[in-house]
Write a protein that holds these residues in place. Structure first.
Motif, PDB file in Angstrom:
ATOM      1  N   VAL A   1       0.862  -1.176   0.000  1.00 32.96           N
ATOM      2  CA  VAL A   1       0.000   0.000   0.000  1.00 32.96           C
ATOM      3  C   VAL A   1       0.901   1.228   0.000  1.00 32.96           C
ATOM      4  O   VAL A   1       1.879   1.301   0.752  1.00 32.96           O
ATOM      5  N   VAL A   2       0.575   2.189  -0.857  1.00 32.56           N
ATOM      6  CA  VAL A   2       1.294   3.458  -0.893  1.00 32.56           C
ATOM      7  C   VAL A   2       0.350   4.548  -0.409  1.00 32.56           C
ATOM      8  O   VAL A   2      -0.728   4.744  -0.975  1.00 32.56           O
ATOM      9  N   LEU A   3       0.747   5.243   0.648  1.00 34.36           N
ATOM     10  CA  LEU A   3      -0.031   6.350   1.190  1.00 34.36           C
ATOM     11  C   LEU A   3       0.547   7.672   0.710  1.00 34.36           C
ATOM     12  O   LEU A   3       1.768   7.838   0.638  1.00 34.36           O
ATOM     13  N   THR A   4      -0.309   8.628   0.412  1.00 30.57           N
ATOM     14  CA  THR A   4       0.123   9.965   0.034  1.00 30.57           C
ATOM     15  C   THR A   4      -0.511  10.982   0.977  1.00 30.57           C
ATOM     16  O   THR A   4      -1.613  10.783   1.476  1.00 30.57           O
ATOM     17  N   LYS A   5       0.221  12.030   1.258  1.00 30.20           N
ATOM     18  CA  LYS A   5      -0.178  13.264   1.960  1.00 30.20           C
ATOM     19  C   LYS A   5      -0.397  13.147   3.458  1.00 30.20           C
ATOM     20  O   LYS A   5      -0.583  14.159   4.126  1.00 30.20           O
ATOM     21  N   TYR A   6      -0.377  11.968   4.037  1.00 33.50           N
ATOM     22  CA  TYR A   6      -0.702  11.840   5.455  1.00 33.50           C
ATOM     23  C   TYR A   6       0.513  12.091   6.345  1.00 33.50           C
ATOM     24  O   TYR A   6       1.575  11.528   6.132  1.00 33.50           O
ATOM     25  N   PRO A   7       0.383  12.927   7.370  1.00 31.52           N
ATOM     26  CA  PRO A   7       1.516  13.228   8.257  1.00 31.52           C
ATOM     27  C   PRO A   7       1.897  12.017   9.096  1.00 31.52           C
ATOM     28  O   PRO A   7       1.058  11.199   9.448  1.00 31.52           O
ATOM     29  N   GLN A   8       3.161  11.925   9.407  1.00 31.79           N
ATOM     30  CA  GLN A   8       3.670  10.727  10.056  1.00 31.79           C
ATOM     31  C   GLN A   8       3.126  10.543  11.471  1.00 31.79           C
ATOM     32  O   GLN A   8       2.982   9.412  11.930  1.00 31.79           O
ATOM     33  N   ASN A   9       2.824  11.626  12.174  1.00 36.31           N
ATOM     34  CA  ASN A   9       2.281  11.445  13.527  1.00 36.31           C
ATOM     35  C   ASN A   9       0.919  10.767  13.493  1.00 36.31           C
ATOM     36  O   ASN A   9       0.600   9.918  14.337  1.00 36.31           O
ATOM     37  N   GLN A  10       0.101  11.098  12.479  1.00 34.94           N
ATOM     38  CA  GLN A  10      -1.191  10.436  12.311  1.00 34.94           C
ATOM     39  C   GLN A  10      -0.986   8.970  11.950  1.00 34.94           C
ATOM     40  O   GLN A  10      -1.697   8.085  12.437  1.00 34.94           O
ATOM     41  N   LEU A  11      -0.015   8.719  11.097  1.00 35.81           N
ATOM     42  CA  LEU A  11       0.242   7.349  10.644  1.00 35.81           C
ATOM     43  C   LEU A  11       0.770   6.483  11.790  1.00 35.81           C
ATOM     44  O   LEU A  11       0.406   5.313  11.909  1.00 35.81           O
ATOM     45  N   ARG A  12       1.611   7.063  12.638  1.00 36.13           N
ATOM     46  CA  ARG A  12       2.116   6.313  13.787  1.00 36.13           C
ATOM     47  C   ARG A  12       0.974   5.871  14.698  1.00 36.13           C
ATOM     48  O   ARG A  12       0.949   4.738  15.190  1.00 36.13           O
ATOM     49  N   ARG A  13       0.015   6.771  14.918  1.00 32.55           N
ATOM     50  CA  ARG A  13      -1.130   6.424  15.762  1.00 32.55           C
ATOM     51  C   ARG A  13      -1.956   5.316  15.111  1.00 32.55           C
ATOM     52  O   ARG A  13      -2.447   4.403  15.787  1.00 32.55           O
ATOM     53  N   PHE A  14      -2.108   5.407  13.793  1.00 37.22           N
ATOM     54  CA  PHE A  14      -2.853   4.383  13.068  1.00 37.22           C
ATOM     55  C   PHE A  14      -2.180   3.024  13.196  1.00 37.22           C
ATOM     56  O   PHE A  14      -2.817   2.009  13.461  1.00 37.22           O
ATOM     57  N   LEU A  15      -0.852   2.997  13.038  1.00 40.36           N
ATOM     58  CA  LEU A  15      -0.124   1.740  13.133  1.00 40.36           C
ATOM     59  C   LEU A  15      -0.178   1.172  14.554  1.00 40.36           C
ATOM     60  O   LEU A  15      -0.275  -0.041  14.730  1.00 40.36           O
TER      61      LEU A  15
END
Length: 210
Positions: free
Chosen positions: A134-148
């Motif tokens: 999966v390739v994600l675009t535009k999402y900030p890493q702090n949001q992505l860390r919480r998602f993971l």
């Protein structure tokens, strides 16, 4: 990086939901998404491009493109990428939005029998997409860390390498600033090379399973 074992509660009975298989799902049909889809196409790797992910709030981000030359360059590249996508029949589904992204084994939307080689499930209004990457675009890493973390994944210091190890990639994503056009192109090439080198890329036509 630790991945928690699948929750037995998520082992669903067999369902009639259609699952569509592909090598890569690109989430975001803007310039970063089209750039990586085009690079994947040049490697002979199939992908499906869908619109942005609702469950990740991109939040406010500042752009580094403040002058007319940069904006013009970006607009021209986007025009060329759209033309490439059209002429090469890339599977770009601008009207289809990702509603949920989950690792297989943590998903409540999947039929019970899915290919064990696939890592990711992408829920859309039209059905479920199963992908190796999966390739994600535009999402900030702090949001992505919480998602993971919500998936039970702990990310160490080498953020992008840890993501690539589970088949998750970032293009056009910055901590605070939106990357420049040239940086987005560089990221797209790097990610497509990584996916091509992973050995998991399917070269054949997309299969559909009921």
């Amino acid at each position: 990086m630790d991945l928690l074992p699948p929750d037995p509660a998520h082992a669903l009975p067999e369902a009639s939901t259609a699952a569509e298989l592909t090598t890569t799902v690109v989430i975001g049909s803007g310039l970063p998404g089209l750039a990586v889809a085009s690079e994947l196409s040049r490697h002979g790797i199939d992908s499906i491009v869908v619109e942005g992910l609702d469950c990740l709030d991109s939040g406010p981000m500042r752009t580094v493109m403040s002058d007319s030359v940069s904006l013009s360059e970006r607009s021209e590249l986007l025009r060329l990428l759209r033309a490439y996508a059209s002429s090469h029949c890339l599977d770009v589904r601008s009207a289809t939005r990702c509603e949920e992204l989950s690792i297989i084994g943590h998903s409540t939307v999947l039929p019970a029998r899915v290919p064990s080689s696939k890592k990711w499930a992408i829920q859309t209004a039209d059905g479920v997409l199963l992908a190796d990457h999966v390739v994600l675009t535009k999402y900030p890493q702090n949001q992505l860390r919480r998602f993971l973390r919500s998936l039970g994944i702990a990310i160490g210091a080498d953020f992008r390498a840890a993501l690539a190890a589970i088949g998750l990639h970032l293009v056009g994503v910055g901590e605070v600033l939106t990357p420049s056009t040239r940086e987005i192109v560089r990221q797209a090439k790097l990610v497509s090379d990584t996916i091509a080198a992973s050995g998991a890329a399917g070269r054949g036509p997309i299969a559909r399973h009921a």
